[in-house]
Design an enzyme around this catalytic site. Sequence first.
Site, PDB file in Angstrom:
ATOM      1  N   LYS A   1      53.978  23.918 -16.399  1.00 17.58           N
ATOM      2  CA  LYS A   1      52.643  24.549 -16.480  1.00 17.58           C
ATOM      3  C   LYS A   1      52.531  25.690 -15.466  1.00 17.58           C
ATOM      4  O   LYS A   1      52.089  26.785 -15.811  1.00 17.58           O
ATOM      5  CB  LYS A   1      51.531  23.514 -16.232  1.00 17.58           C
ATOM      6  CG  LYS A   1      51.541  22.351 -17.220  1.00 17.58           C
ATOM      7  CD  LYS A   1      50.393  21.399 -17.016  1.00 17.58           C
ATOM      8  CE  LYS A   1      50.419  20.639 -15.705  1.00 17.58           C
ATOM      9  NZ  LYS A   1      51.485  19.621 -15.614  1.00 17.58           N
TER      10      LYS A   1
ATOM     11  N   ARG B   1      42.227  17.167 -16.510  1.00 25.54           N
ATOM     12  CA  ARG B   1      43.195  16.069 -16.603  1.00 25.54           C
ATOM     13  C   ARG B   1      42.526  14.762 -17.010  1.00 25.54           C
ATOM     14  O   ARG B   1      43.220  13.755 -17.158  1.00 25.54           O
ATOM     15  CB  ARG B   1      43.882  15.863 -15.242  1.00 25.54           C
ATOM     16  CG  ARG B   1      45.210  16.629 -15.082  1.00 25.54           C
ATOM     17  CD  ARG B   1      45.698  16.424 -13.660  1.00 25.54           C
ATOM     18  NE  ARG B   1      47.125  16.474 -13.506  1.00 25.54           N
ATOM     19  CZ  ARG B   1      47.785  17.523 -13.002  1.00 25.54           C
ATOM     20  NH1 ARG B   1      47.152  18.621 -12.660  1.00 25.54           N
ATOM     21  NH2 ARG B   1      49.089  17.456 -12.846  1.00 25.54           N
TER      22      ARG B   1
ATOM     23  N   ARG C   1      63.140  19.768  -7.873  1.00 25.22           N
ATOM     24  CA  ARG C   1      62.182  20.581  -7.114  1.00 25.22           C
ATOM     25  C   ARG C   1      61.912  19.931  -5.754  1.00 25.22           C
ATOM     26  O   ARG C   1      61.745  20.621  -4.759  1.00 25.22           O
ATOM     27  CB  ARG C   1      60.879  20.751  -7.896  1.00 25.22           C
ATOM     28  CG  ARG C   1      59.879  21.617  -7.159  1.00 25.22           C
ATOM     29  CD  ARG C   1      58.677  21.967  -8.008  1.00 25.22           C
ATOM     30  NE  ARG C   1      57.870  20.792  -8.323  1.00 25.22           N
ATOM     31  CZ  ARG C   1      56.786  20.836  -9.084  1.00 25.22           C
ATOM     32  NH1 ARG C   1      56.388  21.960  -9.622  1.00 25.22           N
ATOM     33  NH2 ARG C   1      56.090  19.744  -9.325  1.00 25.22           N
TER      34      ARG C   1
ATOM     35  N   ARG D   1      57.659  19.004  -1.356  1.00 22.94           N
ATOM     36  CA  ARG D   1      56.528  18.243  -1.902  1.00 22.94           C
ATOM     37  C   ARG D   1      56.873  16.764  -1.940  1.00 22.94           C
ATOM     38  O   ARG D   1      57.766  16.346  -2.673  1.00 22.94           O
ATOM     39  CB  ARG D   1      56.199  18.749  -3.315  1.00 22.94           C
ATOM     40  CG  ARG D   1      55.225  19.893  -3.312  1.00 22.94           C
ATOM     41  CD  ARG D   1      54.916  20.369  -4.712  1.00 22.94           C
ATOM     42  NE  ARG D   1      54.305  19.357  -5.568  1.00 22.94           N
ATOM     43  CZ  ARG D   1      53.797  19.618  -6.759  1.00 22.94           C
ATOM     44  NH1 ARG D   1      53.809  20.844  -7.234  1.00 22.94           N
ATOM     45  NH2 ARG D   1      53.258  18.645  -7.488  1.00 22.94           N
TER      46      ARG D   1
ATOM     47  N   ARG E   1      52.836   9.108 -11.621  1.00 22.58           N
ATOM     48  CA  ARG E   1      52.163  10.308 -12.144  1.00 22.58           C
ATOM     49  C   ARG E   1      52.221  10.308 -13.675  1.00 22.58           C
ATOM     50  O   ARG E   1      51.254  10.693 -14.336  1.00 22.58           O
ATOM     51  CB  ARG E   1      52.818  11.574 -11.568  1.00 22.58           C
ATOM     52  CG  ARG E   1      52.440  11.790 -10.112  1.00 22.58           C
ATOM     53  CD  ARG E   1      53.408  12.684  -9.389  1.00 22.58           C
ATOM     54  NE  ARG E   1      53.390  14.062  -9.822  1.00 22.58           N
ATOM     55  CZ  ARG E   1      54.281  14.974  -9.432  1.00 22.58           C
ATOM     56  NH1 ARG E   1      55.248  14.630  -8.602  1.00 22.58           N
ATOM     57  NH2 ARG E   1      54.191  16.203  -9.857  1.00 22.58           N
TER      58      ARG E   1
HETATM   59  P1  B4P Z   1      56.083  23.343 -12.791  1.00 25.27           P
HETATM   60  O1  B4P Z   1      55.818  24.529 -13.631  1.00 25.27           O
HETATM   61  O2  B4P Z   1      55.861  23.510 -11.336  1.00 25.27           O
HETATM   62  O3  B4P Z   1      55.301  22.033 -13.231  1.00 25.27           O
HETATM   63  P2  B4P Z   1      53.796  21.658 -13.370  1.00 25.27           P
HETATM   64  O4  B4P Z   1      53.695  21.151 -14.770  1.00 25.27           O
HETATM   65  O5  B4P Z   1      52.903  22.801 -13.001  1.00 25.27           O
HETATM   66  O6  B4P Z   1      53.613  20.546 -12.220  1.00 25.27           O
HETATM   67  P3  B4P Z   1      52.711  19.319 -11.737  1.00 25.27           P
HETATM   68  O7  B4P Z   1      51.973  18.718 -12.891  1.00 25.27           O
HETATM   69  O8  B4P Z   1      53.633  18.461 -10.986  1.00 25.27           O
HETATM   70  O9  B4P Z   1      51.753  19.783 -10.618  1.00 25.27           O
HETATM   71  P4  B4P Z   1      50.250  19.928 -10.160  1.00 25.27           P
HETATM   72  O10 B4P Z   1      50.392  20.817  -8.998  1.00 25.27           O
HETATM   73  O11 B4P Z   1      49.352  20.374 -11.269  1.00 25.27           O
HETATM   74  O12 B4P Z   1      57.577  22.928 -13.114  1.00 25.27           O
HETATM   75  C1  B4P Z   1      58.202  21.817 -12.498  1.00 25.27           C
HETATM   76  C2  B4P Z   1      59.655  22.126 -12.208  1.00 25.27           C
HETATM   77  O13 B4P Z   1      60.378  22.369 -13.430  1.00 25.27           O
HETATM   78  C3  B4P Z   1      59.864  23.379 -11.355  1.00 25.27           C
HETATM   79  O14 B4P Z   1      60.849  23.140 -10.400  1.00 25.27           O
HETATM   80  C4  B4P Z   1      60.311  24.447 -12.353  1.00 25.27           C
HETATM   81  O15 B4P Z   1      61.154  25.416 -11.778  1.00 25.27           O
HETATM   82  C5  B4P Z   1      61.059  23.615 -13.385  1.00 25.27           C
HETATM   83  N1  B4P Z   1      61.001  24.194 -14.736  1.00 25.27           N
HETATM   84  C6  B4P Z   1      59.933  24.807 -15.316  1.00 25.27           C
HETATM   85  N2  B4P Z   1      60.229  25.216 -16.563  1.00 25.27           N
HETATM   86  C7  B4P Z   1      61.542  24.817 -16.786  1.00 25.27           C
HETATM   87  C8  B4P Z   1      62.451  24.947 -17.906  1.00 25.27           C
HETATM   88  N3  B4P Z   1      62.085  25.542 -19.050  1.00 25.27           N
HETATM   89  N4  B4P Z   1      63.678  24.407 -17.781  1.00 25.27           N
HETATM   90  C9  B4P Z   1      64.069  23.799 -16.634  1.00 25.27           C
HETATM   91  N5  B4P Z   1      63.274  23.672 -15.534  1.00 25.27           N
HETATM   92  C10 B4P Z   1      62.028  24.168 -15.618  1.00 25.27           C
HETATM   93  O16 B4P Z   1      49.715  18.477  -9.704  1.00 25.27           O
HETATM   94  C11 B4P Z   1      50.091  17.797  -8.519  1.00 25.27           C
HETATM   95  C12 B4P Z   1      49.131  16.655  -8.184  1.00 25.27           C
HETATM   96  O17 B4P Z   1      47.810  17.184  -7.809  1.00 25.27           O
HETATM   97  C13 B4P Z   1      48.800  15.648  -9.309  1.00 25.27           C
HETATM   98  O18 B4P Z   1      49.767  14.631  -9.407  1.00 25.27           O
HETATM   99  C14 B4P Z   1      47.406  15.108  -8.859  1.00 25.27           C
HETATM  100  O19 B4P Z   1      47.516  14.120  -7.862  1.00 25.27           O
HETATM  101  C15 B4P Z   1      46.731  16.324  -8.255  1.00 25.27           C
HETATM  102  N6  B4P Z   1      45.898  17.056  -9.235  1.00 25.27           N
HETATM  103  C16 B4P Z   1      46.121  18.323  -9.692  1.00 25.27           C
HETATM  104  N7  B4P Z   1      45.176  18.677 -10.581  1.00 25.27           N
HETATM  105  C17 B4P Z   1      44.336  17.605 -10.725  1.00 25.27           C
HETATM  106  C18 B4P Z   1      43.195  17.347 -11.537  1.00 25.27           C
HETATM  107  N8  B4P Z   1      42.720  18.262 -12.397  1.00 25.27           N
HETATM  108  N9  B4P Z   1      42.577  16.135 -11.430  1.00 25.27           N
HETATM  109  C19 B4P Z   1      43.027  15.214 -10.568  1.00 25.27           C
HETATM  110  N10 B4P Z   1      44.110  15.386  -9.781  1.00 25.27           N
HETATM  111  C20 B4P Z   1      44.778  16.576  -9.850  1.00 25.27           C
END
Ligand code: B4P
Length: 190
Positions: free
Chosen positions: A14, A89, A128, A134, A146
């Site tokens: 994302k 979420r 990551r 993290r 998660r």
């Molecule tokens: P990202 O792109 O970083 O993943 P994400 O989906 O954004 O991450 P996440 O859901 O963990 O985080 P958030 O900060 O929202 O990609 C992950 C990895 O994959 C990276 O290393 C990237 O390089 C790699 N990658 C990407 N695309 C790829 C591909 N095509 N091929 C290979 N590798 C690839 O949430 C963190 C925490 O914050 C949650 O657990 C929760 O506790 C809290 N939180 C956030 N929002 C919330 C909400 N709305 N309500 C309640 N809690 C919340």
Amino acid sequence: MLNLIIFGPPGAGKGTQSEKLLSKYQLQHISTGDLLRAERSAGTELGNQANEYISKGELVPDTVVIGMVKNFMLSHPEAGGFIFDGFPRTTPQADALDVMLKEFQTGISIVLGLEVDEDELVKRLLLRGQSSGRADDQDESTIRNRFQEYQNKTLPLQGYYQSQGKYHGVNGIGEVEDIFGALCAHIDSL
Ligand code: B4P
């Protein structure tokens, strides 16, 4: 106004895809994960409170997250559209977002879901975790928690947006550029 939600499980890409979309479509990025981590780094009360949940792989309470998003939107009245990354979420967050956007006299244009299987997600997050520092990416049981939270509280939103005809799923496995192309094709067909 183009308002899009980038949806998917933890580690689906994302954040990665949001960075590309916001520069192409000139959108204001709201990542609740980034906002919560910034609060934590600044040592605010909200950040310390949120950290207790994030470090266990649990969702942060709705009231905290909703208030934070509302403040962010109010402080960007010039935005031509928003990309919501990691928000909503839960169903209460989705309901609150509808209300907030109505106040801006707009609504959700499209929901783009990145679909990736759990084994691939665990691999990505642990990888990551080696470089990002993290803590929530370093321990497999926290990562599994998660996913559990995602299954129980977030996945039901897919049906919520499908019933409104707004959800479009995209295969999130493959080259970042190819996935980006598939997301853009959905946006451009609006
Ligand atoms: P990202 O792109 O970083 O993943 P994400 O989906 O954004 O991450 P996440 O859901 O963990 O985080 P958030 O900060 O929202 O990609 C992950 C990895 O994959 C990276 O290393 C990237 O390089 C790699 N990658 C990407 N695309 C790829 C591909 N095509 N091929 C290979 N590798 C690839 O949430 C963190 C925490 O914050 C949650 O657990 C929760 O506790 C809290 N939180 C956030 N929002 C919330 C909400 N709305 N309500 C309640 N809690 C919340």
